[in-house]
Design a protein around this motif. Sequence first.
Motif, PDB file in Angstrom:
ATOM      1  N   LEU A   1      77.596 -52.300  15.738  1.00 11.65           N
ATOM      2  CA  LEU A   1      76.385 -52.381  14.844  1.00 11.65           C
ATOM      3  C   LEU A   1      76.522 -53.118  13.758  1.00 11.65           C
ATOM      4  O   LEU A   1      77.321 -52.673  12.952  1.00 11.65           O
ATOM      5  CB  LEU A   1      75.510 -51.275  14.882  1.00 11.65           C
ATOM      6  CG  LEU A   1      75.095 -50.627  16.096  1.00 11.65           C
ATOM      7  CD1 LEU A   1      74.270 -49.129  15.749  1.00 11.65           C
ATOM      8  CD2 LEU A   1      74.273 -51.091  17.069  1.00 11.65           C
TER       9      LEU A   1
ATOM     10  N   CYS B   1      76.148 -42.867  14.711  1.00 13.72           N
ATOM     11  CA  CYS B   1      76.424 -43.908  13.903  1.00 13.72           C
ATOM     12  C   CYS B   1      76.087 -43.671  12.449  1.00 13.72           C
ATOM     13  O   CYS B   1      76.705 -44.551  11.631  1.00 13.72           O
ATOM     14  CB  CYS B   1      75.766 -44.879  14.553  1.00 13.72           C
ATOM     15  SG  CYS B   1      75.861 -45.578  16.172  1.00 13.72           S
TER      16      CYS B   1
ATOM     17  N   TYR C   1      70.044 -40.419  19.070  1.00 18.92           N
ATOM     18  CA  TYR C   1      71.606 -40.697  19.515  1.00 18.92           C
ATOM     19  C   TYR C   1      72.235 -41.677  18.294  1.00 18.92           C
ATOM     20  O   TYR C   1      73.320 -41.377  17.880  1.00 18.92           O
ATOM     21  CB  TYR C   1      71.959 -41.203  21.058  1.00 18.92           C
ATOM     22  CG  TYR C   1      71.740 -39.640  21.770  1.00 18.92           C
ATOM     23  CD1 TYR C   1      72.909 -38.859  21.696  1.00 18.92           C
ATOM     24  CD2 TYR C   1      70.912 -39.969  22.816  1.00 18.92           C
ATOM     25  CE1 TYR C   1      72.853 -37.915  22.549  1.00 18.92           C
ATOM     26  CE2 TYR C   1      71.058 -38.865  23.990  1.00 18.92           C
ATOM     27  CZ  TYR C   1      71.931 -37.795  23.903  1.00 18.92           C
ATOM     28  OH  TYR C   1      71.818 -36.856  24.540  1.00 18.92           O
ATOM     29  N   THR C   2      71.536 -42.688  18.118  1.00 17.56           N
ATOM     30  CA  THR C   2      72.206 -43.762  17.243  1.00 17.56           C
ATOM     31  C   THR C   2      72.203 -43.029  15.681  1.00 17.56           C
ATOM     32  O   THR C   2      73.277 -43.365  15.130  1.00 17.56           O
ATOM     33  CB  THR C   2      71.249 -44.911  17.123  1.00 17.56           C
ATOM     34  OG1 THR C   2      70.839 -45.432  18.358  1.00 17.56           O
ATOM     35  CG2 THR C   2      71.622 -45.974  16.160  1.00 17.56           C
TER      36      THR C   2
ATOM     37  N   LEU D   1      76.710 -44.545  24.038  1.00 21.50           N
ATOM     38  CA  LEU D   1      75.576 -45.093  23.127  1.00 21.50           C
ATOM     39  C   LEU D   1      75.429 -46.536  23.562  1.00 21.50           C
ATOM     40  O   LEU D   1      74.073 -46.992  23.601  1.00 21.50           O
ATOM     41  CB  LEU D   1      75.811 -44.530  21.823  1.00 21.50           C
ATOM     42  CG  LEU D   1      74.783 -44.908  21.034  1.00 21.50           C
ATOM     43  CD1 LEU D   1      73.413 -44.446  21.399  1.00 21.50           C
ATOM     44  CD2 LEU D   1      74.794 -44.625  19.686  1.00 21.50           C
TER      45      LEU D   1
ATOM     46  N   VAL E   1      67.227 -42.466  22.221  1.00 19.74           N
ATOM     47  CA  VAL E   1      68.317 -43.482  21.651  1.00 19.74           C
ATOM     48  C   VAL E   1      68.435 -43.447  20.325  1.00 19.74           C
ATOM     49  O   VAL E   1      69.517 -43.666  19.881  1.00 19.74           O
ATOM     50  CB  VAL E   1      68.192 -45.026  22.504  1.00 19.74           C
ATOM     51  CG1 VAL E   1      69.083 -45.864  21.910  1.00 19.74           C
ATOM     52  CG2 VAL E   1      67.918 -44.851  23.936  1.00 19.74           C
TER      53      VAL E   1
ATOM     54  N   LEU F   1      72.111 -48.254  24.688  1.00 19.56           N
ATOM     55  CA  LEU F   1      71.415 -49.302  24.011  1.00 19.56           C
ATOM     56  C   LEU F   1      71.559 -50.746  24.929  1.00 19.56           C
ATOM     57  O   LEU F   1      70.478 -51.369  24.765  1.00 19.56           O
ATOM     58  CB  LEU F   1      72.260 -49.766  22.464  1.00 19.56           C
ATOM     59  CG  LEU F   1      72.020 -48.827  21.516  1.00 19.56           C
ATOM     60  CD1 LEU F   1      73.243 -49.018  20.513  1.00 19.56           C
ATOM     61  CD2 LEU F   1      70.787 -48.984  20.965  1.00 19.56           C
TER      62      LEU F   1
ATOM     63  N   VAL G   1      73.123 -55.789  17.674  1.00 22.90           N
ATOM     64  CA  VAL G   1      73.734 -54.991  18.439  1.00 22.90           C
ATOM     65  C   VAL G   1      74.944 -55.914  19.246  1.00 22.90           C
ATOM     66  O   VAL G   1      74.497 -56.818  19.937  1.00 22.90           O
ATOM     67  CB  VAL G   1      72.874 -54.281  19.449  1.00 22.90           C
ATOM     68  CG1 VAL G   1      73.513 -53.545  20.458  1.00 22.90           C
ATOM     69  CG2 VAL G   1      71.825 -53.346  18.666  1.00 22.90           C
TER      70      VAL G   1
ATOM     71  N   ALA H   1      68.202 -48.176  10.401  1.00 20.57           N
ATOM     72  CA  ALA H   1      67.772 -47.969  11.930  1.00 20.57           C
ATOM     73  C   ALA H   1      66.384 -48.737  12.168  1.00 20.57           C
ATOM     74  O   ALA H   1      66.312 -49.445  13.150  1.00 20.57           O
ATOM     75  CB  ALA H   1      67.608 -46.603  12.172  1.00 20.57           C
TER      76      ALA H   1
ATOM     77  N   LEU I   1      80.165 -48.182  17.910  1.00 23.50           N
ATOM     78  CA  LEU I   1      79.297 -47.507  19.052  1.00 23.50           C
ATOM     79  C   LEU I   1      79.960 -46.840  19.838  1.00 23.50           C
ATOM     80  O   LEU I   1      81.021 -47.343  20.723  1.00 23.50           O
ATOM     81  CB  LEU I   1      78.503 -48.587  19.702  1.00 23.50           C
ATOM     82  CG  LEU I   1      77.335 -49.171  19.140  1.00 23.50           C
ATOM     83  CD1 LEU I   1      76.575 -50.410  20.150  1.00 23.50           C
ATOM     84  CD2 LEU I   1      76.109 -47.956  18.978  1.00 23.50           C
TER      85      LEU I   1
END
Length: 242
Positions: A98, A76, A71-72, A130, A68, A134, A91, A83, A126
Amino acid sequence: MTETSSAATVRKNVGVVSQILDQAVEDSRIVSNPAAGLDLPRIEHEERRYLTPHQVDLLAKAADGHAVLVYTLAYCGLRFGEAAALTVADVNLDRGRLRIHRSATVVDSKVVVSSTKSNKGRDVPLPRFLAEMLAKHTESMSPEQLVFPDSRGGHLRANNVRRRWWNDAVKASGVPEGLTPHELRHTAASLAISAGASIKAVQRMLGHSSAALTLDRYGHLFDDDLGMVAQRLHDLARPHST
């Protein structure tokens, strides 16, 4: 300035001094600006690497429990410190956003949480896949908890991440050797542009201070769109041509 100062830092500092000296010339305090015409170091633009969606999938799969986060970063465009500072309260699954307004940075071996690099908060979109990841990832967490904590519940540190699992995941996935977490920020810009995002949208997503900065760094990625623009202009001007 030291010998290790980057070309960009040197040019920025000399620029500030030069402006001060220009004012001194205007005030007749000095005859001429000694900083004018200096031979300044050239800024060498690094060759950026961009992963394809398939390569991101391979890296996320190799990262296993950290998928995750991969991917973020890749979709993003967060800086690693952003992060690391992200909390569940940041979130917004209903809006698919985000809220980025803090960054965790290591200073003298200690993690310091402060505002983002631009000192401005921003909302980052987002992708639905994803957002679903999340939602599952944070379903048992409280709002104040970190979305991506380290093994002890504290803030992630980039050096520890690279040593503990990142480098192994890069090697196992077959993506370009030596890829760093920050390079997924470049990937996010590339993927957003491929999806049709404008320079202004990419600027807002990445939190750049200006669209000019975004254009300087990623403008070349828009080159492939020029042919499409030409075709659309042709279709607009000659809608019945075959």
